[in-house]
Design a protein around this motif. Structure first.
Motif, mmCIF file in Angstrom:
data_model
loop_
_atom_site.group_PDB
_atom_site.id
_atom_site.type_symbol
_atom_site.label_atom_id
_atom_site.label_comp_id
_atom_site.label_asym_id
_atom_site.label_seq_id
_atom_site.Cartn_x
_atom_site.Cartn_y
_atom_site.Cartn_z
ATOM 1 N N SER A 1 0.820 -1.207 0.000
ATOM 2 C CA SER A 1 0.000 0.000 0.000
ATOM 3 C C SER A 1 0.856 1.259 0.000
ATOM 4 O O SER A 1 0.491 2.282 -0.578
ATOM 5 N N GLU A 2 2.030 1.202 0.640
ATOM 6 C CA GLU A 2 2.927 2.355 0.640
ATOM 7 C C GLU A 2 3.451 2.634 -0.764
ATOM 8 O O GLU A 2 3.579 3.774 -1.182
ATOM 9 N N VAL A 3 3.737 1.583 -1.497
ATOM 10 C CA VAL A 3 4.246 1.738 -2.852
ATOM 11 C C VAL A 3 3.186 2.313 -3.776
ATOM 12 O O VAL A 3 3.428 3.227 -4.543
ATOM 13 N N THR A 4 1.964 1.770 -3.719
ATOM 14 C CA THR A 4 0.921 2.251 -4.614
ATOM 15 C C THR A 4 0.501 3.667 -4.276
ATOM 16 O O THR A 4 0.235 4.471 -5.174
ATOM 17 N N THR A 5 0.453 4.012 -2.999
ATOM 18 C CA THR A 5 0.034 5.350 -2.598
ATOM 19 C C THR A 5 0.965 6.411 -3.170
ATOM 20 O O THR A 5 0.532 7.507 -3.532
ATOM 21 N N SER A 6 2.247 6.088 -3.295
ATOM 22 C CA SER A 6 3.205 7.059 -3.805
ATOM 23 C C SER A 6 2.911 7.455 -5.249
ATOM 24 O O SER A 6 3.354 8.495 -5.710
ATOM 25 N N LEU A 7 2.163 6.632 -5.970
ATOM 26 C CA LEU A 7 1.826 6.934 -7.367
ATOM 27 C C LEU A 7 0.365 7.354 -7.530
ATOM 28 O O LEU A 7 -0.105 7.501 -8.641
ATOM 29 N N GLY A 8 -0.341 7.520 -6.441
ATOM 30 C CA GLY A 8 -1.743 7.887 -6.537
ATOM 31 C C GLY A 8 -2.647 6.732 -6.906
ATOM 32 O O GLY A 8 -3.785 6.938 -7.332
ATOM 33 N N LEU A 9 -2.171 5.503 -6.753
ATOM 34 C CA LEU A 9 -3.001 4.336 -7.022
ATOM 35 C C LEU A 9 -3.853 4.016 -5.808
ATOM 36 O O LEU A 9 -3.490 4.345 -4.676
ATOM 37 N N PRO A 10 -4.982 3.348 -6.012
ATOM 38 C CA PRO A 10 -5.836 2.993 -4.872
ATOM 39 C C PRO A 10 -5.224 1.861 -4.069
ATOM 40 O O PRO A 10 -4.281 1.196 -4.526
ATOM 41 N N PRO A 11 -5.741 1.610 -2.865
ATOM 42 C CA PRO A 11 -5.262 0.467 -2.076
ATOM 43 C C PRO A 11 -5.600 -0.841 -2.790
ATOM 44 O O PRO A 11 -6.536 -0.911 -3.586
ATOM 45 N N TYR A 12 -4.838 -1.880 -2.487
ATOM 46 C CA TYR A 12 -5.141 -3.186 -3.036
ATOM 47 C C TYR A 12 -6.413 -3.751 -2.415
ATOM 48 O O TYR A 12 -6.760 -3.434 -1.283
ATOM 49 N N SER A 13 -7.076 -4.595 -3.186
ATOM 50 C CA SER A 13 -8.232 -5.337 -2.700
ATOM 51 C C SER A 13 -7.940 -6.822 -2.792
ATOM 52 O O SER A 13 -7.026 -7.249 -3.509
ATOM 53 N N ILE A 14 -8.732 -7.619 -2.080
ATOM 54 C CA ILE A 14 -8.572 -9.069 -2.098
ATOM 55 C C ILE A 14 -9.860 -9.723 -2.605
ATOM 56 O O ILE A 14 -10.956 -9.388 -2.164
ATOM 57 N N TRP A 15 -9.704 -10.621 -3.548
ATOM 58 C CA TRP A 15 -10.811 -11.445 -4.040
ATOM 59 C C TRP A 15 -10.526 -12.882 -3.637
ATOM 60 O O TRP A 15 -9.460 -13.411 -3.917
ATOM 61 N N GLU A 16 -11.469 -13.492 -2.956
ATOM 62 C CA GLU A 16 -11.323 -14.888 -2.555
ATOM 63 C C GLU A 16 -11.837 -15.767 -3.684
ATOM 64 O O GLU A 16 -13.047 -15.874 -3.919
ATOM 65 N N TRP A 17 -10.922 -16.368 -4.396
ATOM 66 C CA TRP A 17 -11.238 -17.156 -5.594
ATOM 67 C C TRP A 17 -11.504 -18.604 -5.213
ATOM 68 O O TRP A 17 -10.619 -19.321 -4.774
ATOM 69 N N ASN A 18 -12.738 -19.037 -5.392
ATOM 70 C CA ASN A 18 -13.105 -20.428 -5.184
ATOM 71 C C ASN A 18 -12.927 -21.176 -6.502
ATOM 72 O O ASN A 18 -13.582 -20.852 -7.497
ATOM 73 N N THR A 19 -12.061 -22.155 -6.523
ATOM 74 C CA THR A 19 -11.719 -22.821 -7.777
ATOM 75 C C THR A 19 -11.370 -24.278 -7.546
ATOM 76 O O THR A 19 -11.017 -24.684 -6.432
ATOM 77 N N HIS A 20 -11.445 -25.051 -8.617
ATOM 78 C CA HIS A 20 -11.020 -26.452 -8.536
ATOM 79 C C HIS A 20 -9.516 -26.583 -8.711
ATOM 80 O O HIS A 20 -8.960 -27.669 -8.521
ATOM 81 N N HIS A 21 -8.830 -25.485 -9.062
ATOM 82 C CA HIS A 21 -7.384 -25.553 -9.264
ATOM 83 C C HIS A 21 -6.662 -25.596 -7.914
ATOM 84 O O HIS A 21 -6.607 -24.603 -7.192
#
Length: 393
Positions: free
Chosen positions: A54-74
């Motif tokens: 988040s510190e790295v992205t904030t320095s460029l004006g990018l939004p915070p990271y989000s998490i997607w919980e991927w349910n998969t057979h892999h």
């Protein structure tokens, strides 16, 4: 000509160097210990001098990271099961989202060894016009790194499920199911982008595919490959052990900052000024994950096996317009690969200049850059993408 993933060239670059690298010390942190700010928040539990994502992205004006919980057979369990009736596995997938969610969506897919951060100079500009997503592929960036076999179908299905569950559903907005989507990718991400875009599950939603020096194998032409006999099992096992040792050693060496910077500069031949500390750290930090070395080995050795689709067959199945925004000075994936994609597209879909005969058209924009044109020459790539998007959306 025998085509191959850029990772093979990347590995060759790793192993061919005799440059002295810089040592570093750090606490033993994995991606699980870094702060997350949205869904399924994860808070740092250890003290470290390493900057957080988040510190790295904030320095460029990018939004915070989000998490997607991927349910998969892999998963490792499903890959070794005797039947396909295995319980779904959940993987935490890291992604960025920026822009007006009522507008068409652009999904950006990074290449081998990189992450969504590699689109740092593209996301803010593209998000002025569209809703932009950038995803960390399984095994890379800040996404989970399960110990399992990796092949192209894993990342194809990840992108397809992300489109269906996050983009089409618009994170809860039921009115978003009509939103058009374009998928862009660099290197391995380019192959993943077109593989997903050609799949029947999301074809109707995908209005464009953008290939930034995309990797992938072409179907062998007659005389290209000579069949070889199956090696003795003992020799095969010894060879595999040696290969694992060499790749493990290369991984230890190449996750050091000086070596990462050297490799990056070799593929930014026209303007290496964007190879800075933030970019190096965006590659180095995820490599500190305890599973990263094994994932690196499995990705390298799995390329070319498993349910791999040839680029020829994928292009034949693409129903949407295609943009080749190609770094013409790429030392790994030469411009001849783009030439062949253009020839294949014309063979399958006709010349169709400007889309006069429907949606199956292709356009090439030459970029004065190497393997990563979107980061080496972001202004030129952003302009090409925005012009393409204005036509297809």
């Amino acid at each position: 000509m025998k085509a191959r993933f850029a990772s093979a060239a990347l590995l060759a670059a790793f192993l061919s160097s005799s440059t002295t690298t810089t040592a570093f010390t750090t606490s033993n942190n994995s991606n699980k210990n870094y702060p997350r700010t949205q869904n399924n928040a994860k808070v740092a539990t250890t003290t470290s001098t390493i900057p957080s994502p988040s510190e790295v992205t904030t320095s460029l004006g990018l939004p915070p990271y989000s998490i997607w919980e991927w349910n998969t057979h892999h998963s490792a369990k499903s890959q070794h099961a005797e039947t396909t009736k295995t319980k779904a596995t959940k993987h935490s997938i890291n992604y960025l989202s920026m822009g007006d969610n009522t507008k068409p969506a652009l999904l950006l897919v990074h290449g081998f060894g990189a992450s969504s951060y590699h689109f740092r100079y593209n996301i803010p500009e593209l998000a002025k016009h569209y809703h932009v997503y950038a995803i960390d592929l399984l095994g890379f960036g800040w996404s989970d790194k399960p110990i399992m076999d990796y092949d192209a179908s894993v990342w194809r299905d990840q992108v397809i499920d992300f489109v269906e569950q996050i983009i089409i559903n618009n994170e809860g907005d039921a009115a978003a199911d009509a939103r058009p989507i374009a998928i862009a990718g660099n290197s391995l991400g380019g192959y993943t982008a077109m593989y997903a875009a050609s799949d029947e599950r999301i074809k109707d939603y995908v209005k464009g595919c953008i290939l930034l020096n995309a990797a992938g194998r072409f179907r062998p032409e007659e005389g290209d490959e000579t069949p070889v006999s199956e090696p003795n099992p003992i020799v095969k096992s010894i060879s595999a052990a040696i290969q694992r040792f060499i790749i493990a050693c290369s991984f230890v060496i190449t996750k050091q900052p000086a070596r990462i910077e050297q490799i990056l500069k070799s593929v930014y031949p026209c303007d290496p000024s964007n190879v800075n500390t933030d970019l190096v750290e965006s590659i180095r930090l995820p490599a500190l994950d305890s599973n990263a070395a094994e994932v690196f080995y499995r990705v390298i050795t799995k390329n070319g096996s498993g349910p791999m689709a040839y680029v020829d067959d994928i292009i034949k199945e693409l129903d949407c317009p295609v943009l080749l925004a190609w770094g013409e000075k790429d030392p790994w994936i030469r411009p001849t690969a783009a030439d062949k994609m253009e020839r294949l597209h014309a063979a399958f879909h006709g010349e169709n200049i400007g889309g006069e005969n429907g949606s199956r058209w292709i356009r090439r924009v030459s970029i004065d850059a190497g393997h990563c044109p979107h980061d080496e020459a972001p202004d030129a790539v952003n302009e090409a993408i925005l012009e393409f998007a204005a036509e297809v959306f």
